[in-house]
Design an enzyme around this catalytic site. Structure first.
Site, mmCIF file in Angstrom:
data_model
loop_
_atom_site.group_PDB
_atom_site.id
_atom_site.type_symbol
_atom_site.label_atom_id
_atom_site.label_comp_id
_atom_site.label_asym_id
_atom_site.label_seq_id
_atom_site.Cartn_x
_atom_site.Cartn_y
_atom_site.Cartn_z
ATOM 1 N N CYS A 82 -0.315 2.915 3.432
ATOM 2 C CA CYS A 82 0.459 2.369 2.310
ATOM 3 C C CYS A 82 1.827 3.028 2.160
ATOM 4 O O CYS A 82 2.653 2.558 1.374
ATOM 5 C CB CYS A 82 -0.336 2.519 1.016
ATOM 6 S SG CYS A 82 -1.960 1.731 1.085
ATOM 7 N N HIS A 375 -0.016 -5.367 -4.158
ATOM 8 C CA HIS A 375 0.197 -4.273 -3.209
ATOM 9 C C HIS A 375 -0.089 -4.699 -1.771
ATOM 10 O O HIS A 375 -1.154 -4.418 -1.234
ATOM 11 C CB HIS A 375 -0.703 -3.099 -3.619
ATOM 12 C CG HIS A 375 -0.713 -1.954 -2.663
ATOM 13 N ND1 HIS A 375 0.401 -1.522 -1.990
ATOM 14 C CD2 HIS A 375 -1.735 -1.119 -2.281
ATOM 15 C CE1 HIS A 375 0.079 -0.497 -1.222
ATOM 16 N NE2 HIS A 375 -1.210 -0.233 -1.375
ATOM 17 N N CYS A 405 0.947 7.137 -2.533
ATOM 18 C CA CYS A 405 -0.273 7.626 -1.884
ATOM 19 C C CYS A 405 -0.644 6.678 -0.748
ATOM 20 O O CYS A 405 -0.198 5.537 -0.706
ATOM 21 C CB CYS A 405 -1.411 7.710 -2.897
ATOM 22 S SG CYS A 405 -1.747 6.128 -3.726
#
Length: 419
Positions: A82, A375, A405
């Site tokens: 990510c 996301h 994160c």
């Protein structure tokens, strides 16, 4: 200098049949159109995807070839889960600072809808043996090794390979450890939706988002949500832990499709091409934690990277006007804030003399973040950088702090500063 993304869509919705390459190309073309870069050779384009088909081994280069950029623009893939989008910004900005390139486009894309589905390991081995077979008996021998169970496909999951736990279940452990309440998580989710809806209404995203396939706003955004609606949702993670399960679909990000890109360049390049200069990429730091043996939570690595970044730049939280903390889950943000405020944790785990400090919540994700936007894993970093750079340019001064994160117990933090 600027950014562009396509509106993010929930998995299985408007982009159900859009590939990573199509979405990344659309994000690049939107950026090209916005800044007049048609036919321009960019120094380098770096992007990536977390979920990739084998056909996408050269995804970013293929997207460039399909875009309006010059065909002699080099491009390559990056993957840090990510944090991919943010890592591409850091890498290209460092090359620009070194004088290796004058311009770059950083970005990321991910499709949970068009996810690669692989054959089982048993079927794969049989197919490879079959391809190597030269005679009919050899081919028959290979096929006899095939078992019914081998026909079951392997679909990608969000489970960590070394623990088998999903990202949500890992975060549920951290949420419990830091005693993050359901109320606090729902309040953070509500703020994300309210802030993003207000930003859309005031036109903040007019020059950051290009419509794609009939979509003009992020599909996950719920401008009319409320604490009552969020509070009515049933927990989906942590139900097997002792204590109350608090993580719901409302305070967790959904699987999402989308792409984002950021235009970077030197001062000379910006002036020569009459392009805006919104913000400087000042510095960045990465960290990783041992979540495999339970020493730390899966998504807590940015907590460890942050003090190193601040110390190297002789800064504290008081030196920042904006905080962009990726909302993988509402409790991820709240656990990080709690850790930085905890004197004992900061002494024993971060090696600090006391608490790192308190993040001013009025400066946190002021234009919404992942809980509202969604996301698409590798695209999130570029979305955040573009939004923060514009916020800094609007203010005309100040600094912004980014925290992202990532799977594998990793995290990346970065500082942007207004021009």
């Amino acid at each position: 200098m600027g950014g562009n993304r396509i509106p993010f869509a929930r998995s299985g919705a408007q982009y159900a049949h859009a590939s990573n390459q199509e979405m990344l190309t659309a994000a690049l073309d939107g950026l090209v159109a916005r800044f007049g870069l048609q036919g321009e050779r960019i120094g380098e384009v770096a992007a990536g995807a977390v979920l990739k088909h084998s056909r996408d081994f050269n995804l970013t280069r293929e997207a460039v070839l399909g875009s309006a950029l010059a065909a002699d623009t080099p491009a390559y893939d990056v993957q840090q889960a990510c944090a991919t989008g943010l890592e591409t910004v850091i890498g290209l900005s460092n090359k620009i600072k070194l004088g290796q390139i004058e311009s770059g486009i950083a970005g990321g894309v991910d499709s949970a809808s068009d996810a690669p589905v692989a054959v089982s390991e048993g079927l794969r081995r049989v197919l490879l043996e079959l391809a190597r077979a030269r005679t009919t008996p050899q081919k028959i021998a290979a096929l006899t090794k095939l078992r019914p169970a081998d026909l079951k496909p392997n679909a990608p999951t969000t489970a960590e390979p070394r623990t088998g736990l999903s990202m949500g279940e890992h975060q549920a452990i951290t949420t419990s450890r830091w005693s993050i309440s359901r109320q606090a998580q729902d309040e953070l989710a509500l703020a994300s939706h309210a802030n993003m809806a207000a930003a859309y209404d005031r036109g903040f995203f007019d020059d950051l988002v290009t419509p794609f396939r009939g979509v003009s706003r992020d599909g996950n955004l719920r401008a009319d949500t409320s604490l009552e609606k969020l509070g009515a949702l049933k927990p989906v993670f942590g139900r097997n832990l002792t204590g109350e399960a608090t993580m719901t679909a409302g305070n967790s990000t959904p699987l999402t499709d989308g792409a984002a890109a950021v235009l970077l360049g030197s001062e000379d390049y910006a002036r020569e091409h009459n392009l805006p200069m919104l913000a400087n990429v000042v510095d960045a730091e990465a960290a990783a934690v041992d979540f495999v043996h339970g020493k730390e939570g899966l998504l807590m690595a940015p907590v460890y990277a942050m003090p190193r970044l601040l110390q190297r730049n002789n800064m504290t939280f008081d030196d920042f006007d904006f905080f962009e903390i990726h909302e993988a889950f509402a409790s991820t943000v709240l656990s990080s804030l709690a850790a930085w405020e905890d004197e004992d944790f900061c002494r024993t785990q971060l090696g600090l003399p006391g608490a790192l400090g308190t993040v001013d919540r009025t400066k946190l994700n002021v234009n919404g973040s992942s809980l509202a936007a969604g996301h698409p894993f590798a695209a999130t970093g570029a979305r955040i950088v573009a939004s923060l750079a514009k916020s800094l340019a609007e203010k005309g001064s100040g600094r912004g702090l980014i925290s992202v994160c990532a799977a594998g117990g990793q995290g990346v933090v970065a500082i942007l500063e207004a021009r």
